[in-house]
Scaffold this motif. Structure first.
Motif, PDB file in Angstrom:
ATOM      1  N   UNK A 151      50.010  15.324   7.947  1.00 34.06           N
ATOM      2  CA  UNK A 151      51.114  16.192   7.607  1.00 34.06           C
ATOM      3  C   UNK A 151      51.549  17.079   8.767  1.00 34.06           C
ATOM      4  N   UNK A 152      50.598  17.451   9.615  1.00 33.22           N
ATOM      5  CA  UNK A 152      50.900  18.308  10.768  1.00 33.22           C
ATOM      6  C   UNK A 152      50.211  17.736  11.998  1.00 33.22           C
ATOM      7  N   UNK A 153      50.970  17.180  12.933  1.00 32.54           N
ATOM      8  CA  UNK A 153      50.361  16.555  14.113  1.00 32.54           C
ATOM      9  C   UNK A 153      49.606  17.543  14.986  1.00 32.54           C
ATOM     10  N   UNK A 154      49.827  18.840  14.790  1.00 32.01           N
ATOM     11  CA  UNK A 154      49.102  19.856  15.556  1.00 32.01           C
ATOM     12  C   UNK A 154      47.717  20.129  14.972  1.00 32.01           C
ATOM     13  N   UNK A 155      47.449  19.596  13.787  1.00 33.75           N
ATOM     14  CA  UNK A 155      46.132  19.733  13.197  1.00 33.75           C
ATOM     15  C   UNK A 155      45.801  21.131  12.726  1.00 33.75           C
ATOM     16  N   UNK A 156      46.815  21.896  12.328  1.00 34.99           N
ATOM     17  CA  UNK A 156      46.603  23.289  11.947  1.00 34.99           C
ATOM     18  C   UNK A 156      47.075  23.544  10.520  1.00 34.99           C
ATOM     19  N   UNK A 157      46.515  24.591   9.933  1.00 37.55           N
ATOM     20  CA  UNK A 157      47.017  25.124   8.671  1.00 37.55           C
ATOM     21  C   UNK A 157      47.561  26.521   8.949  1.00 37.55           C
ATOM     22  N   UNK A 158      48.524  26.962   8.118  1.00 33.88           N
ATOM     23  CA  UNK A 158      49.030  26.373   6.889  1.00 33.88           C
ATOM     24  C   UNK A 158      50.054  25.267   7.154  1.00 33.88           C
ATOM     25  N   UNK A 159      50.180  24.428   6.120  1.00 26.53           N
ATOM     26  CA  UNK A 159      51.200  23.389   6.138  1.00 26.53           C
ATOM     27  C   UNK A 159      51.766  23.301   4.727  1.00 26.53           C
ATOM     28  N   UNK A 160      53.062  23.449   4.601  1.00 28.92           N
ATOM     29  CA  UNK A 160      53.733  23.411   3.305  1.00 28.92           C
ATOM     30  C   UNK A 160      54.369  22.044   3.116  1.00 28.92           C
ATOM     31  N   UNK A 161      54.025  21.392   2.012  1.00 31.47           N
ATOM     32  CA  UNK A 161      54.517  20.040   1.735  1.00 31.47           C
ATOM     33  C   UNK A 161      55.496  20.110   0.576  1.00 31.47           C
ATOM     34  N   UNK A 162      56.681  19.586   0.808  1.00 31.77           N
ATOM     35  CA  UNK A 162      57.706  19.602  -0.226  1.00 31.77           C
ATOM     36  C   UNK A 162      57.326  18.684  -1.379  1.00 31.77           C
ATOM     37  N   UNK A 180      50.607  23.793  -0.670  1.00 30.18           N
ATOM     38  CA  UNK A 180      50.269  24.521   0.536  1.00 30.18           C
ATOM     39  C   UNK A 180      48.881  24.087   0.969  1.00 30.18           C
ATOM     40  N   UNK A 181      48.811  23.432   2.111  1.00 30.53           N
ATOM     41  CA  UNK A 181      47.526  22.992   2.645  1.00 30.53           C
ATOM     42  C   UNK A 181      46.963  24.114   3.508  1.00 30.53           C
ATOM     43  N   UNK A 182      45.724  24.504   3.221  1.00 34.80           N
ATOM     44  CA  UNK A 182      45.171  25.610   3.986  1.00 34.80           C
ATOM     45  C   UNK A 182      43.714  25.858   3.659  1.00 34.80           C
ATOM     46  N   UNK A 183      43.232  27.028   4.054  1.00 37.09           N
ATOM     47  CA  UNK A 183      41.860  27.428   3.786  1.00 37.09           C
ATOM     48  C   UNK A 183      41.859  28.835   3.214  1.00 37.09           C
ATOM     49  N   UNK A 184      40.735  29.228   2.657  1.00 37.27           N
ATOM     50  CA  UNK A 184      40.617  30.554   2.052  1.00 37.27           C
ATOM     51  C   UNK A 184      40.318  31.634   3.085  1.00 37.27           C
ATOM     52  N   UNK A 185      40.003  31.233   4.309  1.00 30.39           N
ATOM     53  CA  UNK A 185      39.646  32.212   5.338  1.00 30.39           C
ATOM     54  C   UNK A 185      40.745  32.418   6.379  1.00 30.39           C
TER      55      UNK A 185
END
Length: 207
Positions: free
Chosen positions: A42-53, A3-8
């Motif tokens: 991984x996400x062309x929208x440049x946002x998180x979250x992004x889940x990678x299989x 899971x690509x993301x941030x803590x905030x």
């Protein structure tokens, strides 16, 4: 899964809580989308979250947008079903999610207008900020009315509706401590206090 993301990010927190409640293993990969364009791979929208299989390293192996991710994740384990499969109950849970996400959407737009370093004070729009905060205020009132004195937002058990509301309220406490929603809506405060005792919420407090 990664899971690509941030803590905030409240959207990332929503996914983290869902995955914890579903007892699914995942690796949290921290990414600063404002300081790097790496997420675009991984996400062309440049946002998180992004889940990678597992075993994937390109857009074709990624799932993005928190609403899409939680929809998918809820199907991966029979433990603690969070989204009803069909009918009015499903619609109600997803509407609660939309309301909570709307608070975060509007709040983020207002905060960016206030704080984005690439805008000068003269370029900031108080009218735009007020418009977004009006949405937050109205949504909080709707949440309080919808919750009433019920133990859970939707139905008779904990669901994605409660997770979404908890993430929105937690993010407001983190980013907008001046908003007096606890005093204005005691039922939301009680609900948030109850949610905050769950381990999934404890482990994902924004920092």
């Amino acid at each position: 899964m990664k899971l690509i993301g941030s803590l905030t990010s409240p959207y990332v927190r929503k996914v983290r809580i869902v995955m914890a409640e579903k007892k699914l293993d995942f690796q949290l990969v921290l990414e600063d989308v404002w300081g790097s364009d790496a997420i675009l791979k991984m996400n062309p929208l440049g946002k998180v979250p992004c889940l990678v299989m597992e075993g994937q390293d390109s857009i074709t192996g990624a799932v993005f947008d928190s609403r899409v991710i939680v929809e998918y994740v809820d199907t991966l384990s029979p433990v603690g079903k969070l989204i009803p499969e069909r009918g009015r109950e499903r619609c109600e849970v997803r509407t609660w999610e939309a309301l909570a996400d709307g608070i975060m959407d509007a709040g983020i737009l207002a905060r960016m207008e206030r704080t984005w370093a690439q805008r000068s004070d003269e370029q900031r729009s108080p009218a735009w900020i007020n418009r977004q905060m009006t949405k937050v205020t109205a949504a909080l009132a709707a949440m309080s009315q919808g919750l009433g004195d019920k133990p859970w937002c939707s139905g008779s058990h904990f669901s994605l509706a409660d997770i979404s509301v908890g993430c929105a309220l937690g993010w407001l406490e983190f980013r907008f401590p001046e908003i007096t929603w606890r005093e204005d809506y005691p039922n939301l405060a009680r609900h948030m206090d109850k949610l905050s005792q769950r381990q999934s919420f404890i482990d994902s407090v924004p920092a």
